[in-house]
Enzyme design. Structure first.
Site, mmCIF file in Angstrom:
data_model
loop_
_atom_site.group_PDB
_atom_site.id
_atom_site.type_symbol
_atom_site.label_atom_id
_atom_site.label_comp_id
_atom_site.label_asym_id
_atom_site.label_seq_id
_atom_site.Cartn_x
_atom_site.Cartn_y
_atom_site.Cartn_z
ATOM 1 N N ASP A 172 0.639 -1.206 -0.196
ATOM 2 C CA ASP A 172 -0.015 0.073 0.010
ATOM 3 C C ASP A 172 0.702 1.426 0.029
ATOM 4 O O ASP A 172 2.014 1.285 0.042
ATOM 5 C CB ASP A 172 -1.099 -0.017 1.252
ATOM 6 C CG ASP A 172 -2.201 0.731 0.953
ATOM 7 O OD1 ASP A 172 -2.362 1.250 0.192
ATOM 8 O OD2 ASP A 172 -3.273 0.323 1.566
ATOM 9 N N ASP A 233 -10.486 2.755 -3.586
ATOM 10 C CA ASP A 233 -11.064 1.612 -3.301
ATOM 11 C C ASP A 233 -12.354 1.068 -3.341
ATOM 12 O O ASP A 233 -13.363 2.034 -3.590
ATOM 13 C CB ASP A 233 -11.081 1.450 -1.385
ATOM 14 C CG ASP A 233 -9.676 1.349 -0.932
ATOM 15 O OD1 ASP A 233 -8.488 1.351 -1.843
ATOM 16 O OD2 ASP A 233 -9.446 1.303 0.113
#
Ligand SMILES: *[C@@H]1O[C@H](CO)[C@@H](O)[C@H](O)[C@H]1NC(C)=O
Ligand SMILES: *[C@@H]1O[C@H](CO)[C@@H](O)[C@H](O)[C@H]1NC(C)=O
Ligand SMILES: *[C@@H]1O[C@H](CO)[C@@H](O)[C@H](O)[C@H]1NC(C)=O
Ligand SMILES: *[C@@H]1O[C@H](CO)[C@@H](O)[C@H](O)[C@H]1NC(C)=O
Length: 422
Positions: A172, A233
């Protein structure tokens, strides 16, 4: 830590200085994607984030907290309920698996209460089921949920994951204070994983975090990552799926041609089998993720999933489109009367076509397509056999180049077709 970090960056600048030579060499060989032999077709598996998020409360919610029990149960079901046979192979942990501190030797460690056996033990278990294990870390100083980041520890973390027997890393991009650290960090981790000698799929979020500051250089990204997130997301909502699709159509010139064996655009998880999508909307996600050659990482609860959602996620014909060995990503073609058409070239001169009804009012919509307008005019030249795969499989038979195809599509739904050369 500062010393390690500095020598790490020096290492990187050496490696990067040598890079152009390597690239010339790769150019001659014609290879473009990350050369680790992995993700030759889009990765398939399960990832905990969208459904289980960062639930740390095993006292109150023992069945849905992020714990080794959750992953072991999913591993068992992946085998017993046909997921593995359908191709779903990687069982992936997302954020919130870590203890709040590294160990005395600077290594990441799993939360001892929630993962009493540790990650190596979990990896052994997952491997014993014939599956692979994915894990999560972050290029910056902390993970998005605030657990230890990998900045300054890239080599140690890569080696730790390799020692544990991890097979995929989702890396990430939170808590990274500069574009330079972001880009260098993603590159460095790719090389660090390679140096461990273990085959580890490398899933990046580099373009997503870079885009607010810089246009991502996809030629660069695909040389380091097996797949990369471009956009927000996914949530368990139709609005979220629509945003991902519309971002993809707007930006397709930049992203479609980069995809291929070894490197894929990642529009994020499949949320089929959860709460937010109607049946037709679930069909739309499955059909379009197949057209986009997207990694198929489900985020749902395999312990409680409807037979209908299961059949959609395990549909062999749709998965065959997603996994087609030609490895070309499909694209948005046109919109007419609120009907959107997408197509994807497949091996053996076949094509996949998705016809999506953008209307969210009224009943099923009829749409007639001139066959000659599909697949650059050659998909059905001089003729082809057409099969509707979604929402149900129906053989539509032989079509000549001059013929038309009649489809009927529910509001917010999609009809997925396969055209095969006659
Ligand atoms: C991590 O934190 C240190 C100390 O505050 C800072 O110097 C460094 O730039 C940070 N790294 C990233 C990638 O944000
Ligand atoms: C490391 O990279 C080289 C080429 O750059 C490749 O041949 C090799 O297979 C890679 N190894 C691993 C473990 O990914
Ligand atoms: C993108 O990266 C590639 C490979 O590193 C490089 O050759 C190319 O010049 C870069 N393109 C731009 C516009 O910076
Ligand atoms: C392409 O055609 C060959 C020969 O008919 C067949 O063996 C192969 O499975 C086909 N490939 C795909 C991906 O359908």
């Amino acid at each position: 830590v500062t010393m390690k970090l500095w020598s790490g960056e020096l290492w990187l600048s050496y490696e990067l200085a040598l890079r152009p030579l390597t690239l010339v060499f790769w150019g001659i060989l014609g290879a473009r994607a990350l050369d680790n032999g992995l993700a030759r077709t889009p990765t398939m598996g399960w990832l905990h984030w969208e459904r289980f998020v960062c639930n740390l409360d095993c006292q109150e919610e023992p069945d849905s907290c992020i714990s080794e029990q959750l992953f072991m149960q999913m591993a068992e079901l992946m085998v017993s309920d046909g997921w593995k046979d359908a191709g779903y192979e990687y069982l992936c942990i997302d954020d919130c698996w870590m203890a709040p501190e590294r160990d005395s030797q600077g290594r990441l460690q799993a939360d001892p209460k929630r993962f009493p056996g540790g990650i190596r033990h979990l990896a052994n278990y997952v491997h014993s089921k014939g599956l692979k294990l994915g894990i999560y870390a972050d290029v910056g100083n902390k993970t998005c949920a605030g657990f230890p980041g990998s900045f300054g520890y890239y080599d140690i973390d890569a080696q730790t994951f390799a020692d544990w027997g991890v097979d995929l890393l989702k890396f990430d991009g939170c808590y990274c204070d500069s574009v330079k650290s972001l880009v260098n960090g993603y590159k460095y981790m790719s090389l660090a994983l390679n140096r461990t000698g273990r085959s580890i799929v490398y899933s990046c979020e580099w373009p997503l975090y870079l885009r607010p500051f810089h246009k991502p250089n996809y030629t660069d990204i695909q040389q380091y990552c097996n797949h990369w997130r471009n956009f927000d997301d996914v949530y368990d909502s139709w609005g979220s799926i629509k945003n991902i699709l519309s971002w993809t159509t707007t930006n397709q010139k930049e992203i479609v041609d980069v995809a291929g064996p070894g490197g894929w655009n990642d529009p994020d998880m499949l949320v089929i089998g959860n709460f937010g999508l109607s049946w037709d909307q679930q069909v739309t996600q499955m059909a379009l993720w197949a057209i986009m050659a997207a990694p198929l990482l489900m985020s749902n609860d395999l312990r409680q999933i409807s037979p209908q959602a299961k059949a959609l996620l395990q549909d062999k014909d749709v998965i065959a489109i997603n996994q087609d060995p030609l490895g070309k990503q499909g694209y948005y073609l046109r919109t007419e009367n609120s009907i959107e058409v997408w197509e994807r070239p497949l091996s053996n001169l076949s094509w996949a076509v998705a016809v999506r009804n953008l209307k969210e009012i009224g009943g099923p919509c009829s749409y007639t397509i001139k066959v000659a307008s599909l697949g650059l005019g050659v998909a059905c030249n001089p003729g082809c056999f057409v099969t509707q795969l979604l929402p149900q499989k129906i053989k539509l038979g032989f079509h000549e180049w001059t013929s038309t195809l009649k489809t009927q599509i529910n509001p917010s739904g999609t009809v997925l077709l396969r055209l095969e050369q006659a």
